[in-house]
Enzyme design. Structure first.
Site, PDB file in Angstrom:
ATOM      1  N   ASP A  44      61.615 -13.058   7.734  1.00  0.00           N
ATOM      2  CA  ASP A  44      60.847 -12.283   6.754  1.00  0.00           C
ATOM      3  C   ASP A  44      59.517 -11.824   7.357  1.00  0.00           C
ATOM      4  O   ASP A  44      59.073 -12.336   8.403  1.00  0.00           O
ATOM      5  CB  ASP A  44      60.600 -13.190   5.531  1.00  0.00           C
ATOM      6  N   ASP A  66      63.728  -6.476  -2.702  1.00  0.00           N
ATOM      7  CA  ASP A  66      63.649  -7.630  -3.603  1.00  0.00           C
ATOM      8  C   ASP A  66      64.196  -7.275  -4.980  1.00  0.00           C
ATOM      9  O   ASP A  66      64.383  -8.149  -5.817  1.00  0.00           O
ATOM     10  CB  ASP A  66      62.199  -8.103  -3.736  1.00  0.00           C
TER      11      ASP A  66
HETATM   12  C1  DGJ Z   1      60.098 -11.853   0.353  1.00  0.00           C
HETATM   13  C2  DGJ Z   1      61.577 -11.680   0.487  1.00  0.00           C
HETATM   14  O1  DGJ Z   1      61.915 -10.350   0.329  1.00  0.00           O
HETATM   15  C3  DGJ Z   1      62.269 -12.574  -0.539  1.00  0.00           C
HETATM   16  O2  DGJ Z   1      63.655 -12.360  -0.470  1.00  0.00           O
HETATM   17  C4  DGJ Z   1      61.909 -13.996  -0.280  1.00  0.00           C
HETATM   18  O3  DGJ Z   1      62.430 -14.420   0.947  1.00  0.00           O
HETATM   19  C5  DGJ Z   1      60.406 -14.174  -0.311  1.00  0.00           C
HETATM   20  N1  DGJ Z   1      59.749 -13.246   0.553  1.00  0.00           N
HETATM   21  C6  DGJ Z   1      60.027 -15.569   0.074  1.00  0.00           C
HETATM   22  O4  DGJ Z   1      58.686 -15.731   0.185  1.00  0.00           O
END
Ligand code: DGJ
Length: 725
Positions: free
Chosen positions: A474, A544
């Site tokens: 990430d 997300d």
């Molecule tokens: C952002 C990501 O897009 C989410 O899927 C998740 O992993 C969060 N970060 C975790 O902090």
């Protein structure tokens, strides 16, 4: 033999199965772009192009020759009368900036050279052109992919002199076209609504999209297409370009009158963003630009996308993983930071019952992390939460017959962390001056080799010491301040590119050392969805936003240049945590089937009958996944242009297909009815639609179509087609 040089005409022909790309050595050794489009015969076409009156003439001999009106420039340089946006701008040691590069020689390389420190496509015959200006050599590389109808190019600059020079701008690719009857198609959007398709009419002036954020970003994407006005999914000329790069980029298109005439010229450029960029090139050093991918389609956007998809699946994405995407249960939306070993073991058991391949433990497992304020950088397990460490969870997975995956954010640091206490100087920021935090975190200085080697070690150890088969990488904030303590003051504008090179170095190291581990890219949702990331990681979390309605648009836009296998999407709960919307369970299944699928919810809270439906959906996905990973996508109805959407993926041998159609909102009487005409099928084959049991010939499905009724907002229908012999 896709690359041909005609010595008499001094002309290069780059040919794919359906396209020609032609340029020649012009007056005084400039490279003139002559043609890009449908495959044509190899004839002298230079005299078809107009010679026009212009302002600055290049020299006394070439009476009418001016770079201002040369119909097409292959790679424009600054200072000699070409007043459009230009590809290359260098300041020489004496401060002069007339970059007078002339053709020197060419070579045809049977193998494509790997780009130093940068992701790049594999294989392919490659043309290398050498241009010289004094002690400086410019090398232009073109690789031709015949079957995929694509050309990949980049530039290299080497300083053979004795003094330092400064690169102010170096684009990866340039395409000059006649006329201006085009629209620019770009991918815009924002967090939670990534890769929105944006159409901008081109008229005199400059239109550009860029990122200054240090990553490709949620708001833009390193993609631009110049489309004939009125082009559709199946008609019209489309010239598209995509940059294999994950940092700050710029794509621009400029329309300008040709010299003193009303004839217009259109120029498209793409490369590293030259905003706040400069690079000092010491004697002997070489600078390599990222590479750019060209695709031309003579019949609209679907064909363009199919070329990108085939090219990336065949030559960019790691062949070991390209067609094997584990179906996951990810812990994030299910439990966020609120878990302990017991809760996670419960989820692992449920994941196994569901039938997925891998359980992925998302954020919150390390340091003292119970919210987003601490611990980034401390990549060791939080034993207060997970007693017995990760191995307890891994054993539970193994016992249940599934694999274990983990979340990391290696480029970041929390101020509340052991790492920060030890190395406050490893943060990108300007000394004691105020600095921005986003999500309470700072960015590590990946231009500092010490930082990269430290992260290599800790993440390397994590993977070495645990049986981890899947890593979600990430990156949750953009860069700010743009100051590195390890760079001298006159090299601070190198930071953004050096940061990306550091990230690539880490990705190269980890993926090479752990070739069996499957990596997923992610950046606060889909903020870094680009071919640079895809070179290292076979799939990228697209957003997300897991709401089926929003996802349909996000995935539809993403599919413009990225294959469905590269798009990671999960089935989650309703109301959706992002937008509060409730969509039918079937729609969530169907939309998440049009990508590399997974699940992200607390399975322990599911009702028994829902759980059974989830299980069936996993089983269905396993049956169709091969079509999704390897097939040809045909976009049938756009959610950007109508209230309905439809897409179908057809296997290469046309024996199988999987399609989804749906509605955004019911406006009047129920059901709302739509006719879906399929594409890409063999017209003579008979197909059984599994969902209805009915059999139709391909030509009927394509020409008459099927009527579908929808009974609620965001409802979908799916079609699994199999040839009946
Ligand atoms: C952002 C990501 O897009 C989410 O899927 C998740 O992993 C969060 N970060 C975790 O902090």
């Amino acid at each position: 033999m896709p690359i041909i040089y005609d010595e008499a005409l001094k002309t290069f022909y780059l040919e794919t199965s359906q396209t020609s790309y032609v340029f020649c050595v012009q007056h005084a050794g400039f490279l003139q772009h002559l043609y890009y489009g449908k495959l044509i015969s190899r004839e002298d076409i230079s005299d078809l192009l107009p010679v026009l009156r212009a302002a600055p003439r290049y020299d006394a001999e070439g009476k009418a020759f001016s770079l201002d009106t040369m119909p097409g420039n292959e790679y424009s340089t600054f200072g000699l009368g070409d007043y459009r946006e230009i590809a290359l701008r260098i300041t020489y040691a004496d401060g002069s900036r007339n970059n007078d590069f002339k053709y020197d020689s060419y070579e045809i390389l049977p193998e494509k050279p790997k780009l130093e420190g940068l992701p790049s496509l594999r294989d392919g015959e490659t043309l290398l052109i050498r241009m010289k200006d004094g002690d400086c050599e410019l090398r232009l590389y073109y690789t031709v992919y015949e079957q995929e109808n694509a050309i990949v190019r980049h530039a290299e600059l080497q300083n053979f002199g004795t003094e330092q020079i400064e690169i102010n701008s170096v684009m990866s690719a340039e395409l000059d076209l006649w006329g201006e009857d085009y629209d620019a198609i770009t991918l815009g959007g924002r967090y939670s609504y990534e890769r929105d398709i944006v159409k901008t009419p081109i008229s005199q002036g400059i239109f550009s999209v860029d990122s200054k954020q240090g990553y490709s970003s949620h708001k833009t994407n390193p993609f631009m297409a110049i489309a004939q006005k009125g082009a559709t999914e199946y008609t019209g000329d489309v010239y598209a370009v995509n940059l294999v790069y994950s940092g700050s980029f710029k794509a621009s298109v400029e329309s300008t009158p040709c010299g003193h005439h009303d004839l217009k010229m259109t120029r498209m450029l793409i490369g590293i963003n030259d905003f706040d960029f400069s690079w000092k090139l010491d004697p002997g050093e070489t600078f390599t630009s990222p590479e750019a991918v060209y695709v031309y389609s003579d019949c609209g956007f679907t064909k363009m996308s199919q070329s990108f998809h085939d090219l990336y699946r065949n030559y960019l994405i790691n062949p070991k993983h390209v067609n094997k995407h584990p179906i996951v249960l990810n812990s994030w939306e299910g439990v966020y930071f609120d878990f302990d070993d017991e809760k996670i073991c419960g989820l692992i058991d449920k994941a196994a019952m569901l039938g997925v391949d891998t359980f992925v433990l998302d954020d919150g497992w390390f340091g003292n992390r119970n919210d987003d304020r601490t611990s980034l950088g401390d990549w060791y397990v939080n034993e207060n939460k997970l007693k017995g460490g990760l191995n307890v969870l891994i054993s539970r997975c193994k016992k249940q017959g599934i694999n274990f995956g983990i979340w990391i954010e290696p480029e970041m640091i929390s101020e509340e962390s052991e790492l920060y206490r030890a190395h406050p100087d490893w943060v990108i920021r300007a000394g004691e001056r105020i600095y921005c935090r986003e999500r309470n975190q700072c960015v590590l200085d990946f231009a500092n080799p010490q930082v990269v080697s430290y992260i290599k070690k800790v993440i390397g150890d994590l993977l070495e010491n645990h049986d981890i088969s899947y890593v979600k990488w990430d990156m949750n904030r953009p860069l700010t301040e743009y100051f590195s303590l390890v760079l001298p003051k006159d090299r601070q504008k190198e930071l953004m590119h050096r940061y990306v090179l550091g990230v690539y170095e880490l990705a190269e190291y980890l993926t090479t050392r752990f070739p069996d581990v499957f990596f997923e890219g992610c950046a606060g949702g889909g903020g870094r969805f680009d071919p640079g990331v895809l070179y290292y990681f076979p799939q990228i979390w697209a957003s997300d936003n897991t709401d089926a309605g929003a996802r349909e648009k996000i995935q539809y836009g993403t599919s413009l240049c990225y294959p469905l296998s590269a798009i990671s999407g999960h089935v989650s709960v309703c109301p959706c945590h992002m937008n509060g919307r409730t969509t039918p369970i079937k729609s969530r299944f169907d939309i998440a089937s049009l990508c590399s699928t997974g699940y992200e919810l607390n399975l322990s809270e599911l009702k028994e009958e829902d759980f059974a439906q989830f299980r069936q959906n996993v089983a269905r996905y396993k049956e169709i996944s091969d079509i999704i990973y390897k097939g040809d996508l045909y976009r049938l109805k756009s959610p950007f242009e109508s209230n309905y959407f439809a897409e179908i993926v057809v296997s290469k041998d046309k024996e199988k297909a999987f399609g989804v159609c749906g509605i955004m909102k019911i406006d009047g009487l129920r059901p709302a009815v739509s006719i879906v005409k399929f594409k890409g099928l063999d017209k003579t084959f008979l197909y059984r639609i599994k969902e209805t049991g009915k059999i139709y010939r391909g030509d009927i499905l394509e020409n008459v179509g099927i009527s579908v009724g929808f009974y609620s907002d965001f409802a979908t229908e799916s079609f699994t087609l199999e040839r009946v012999k």
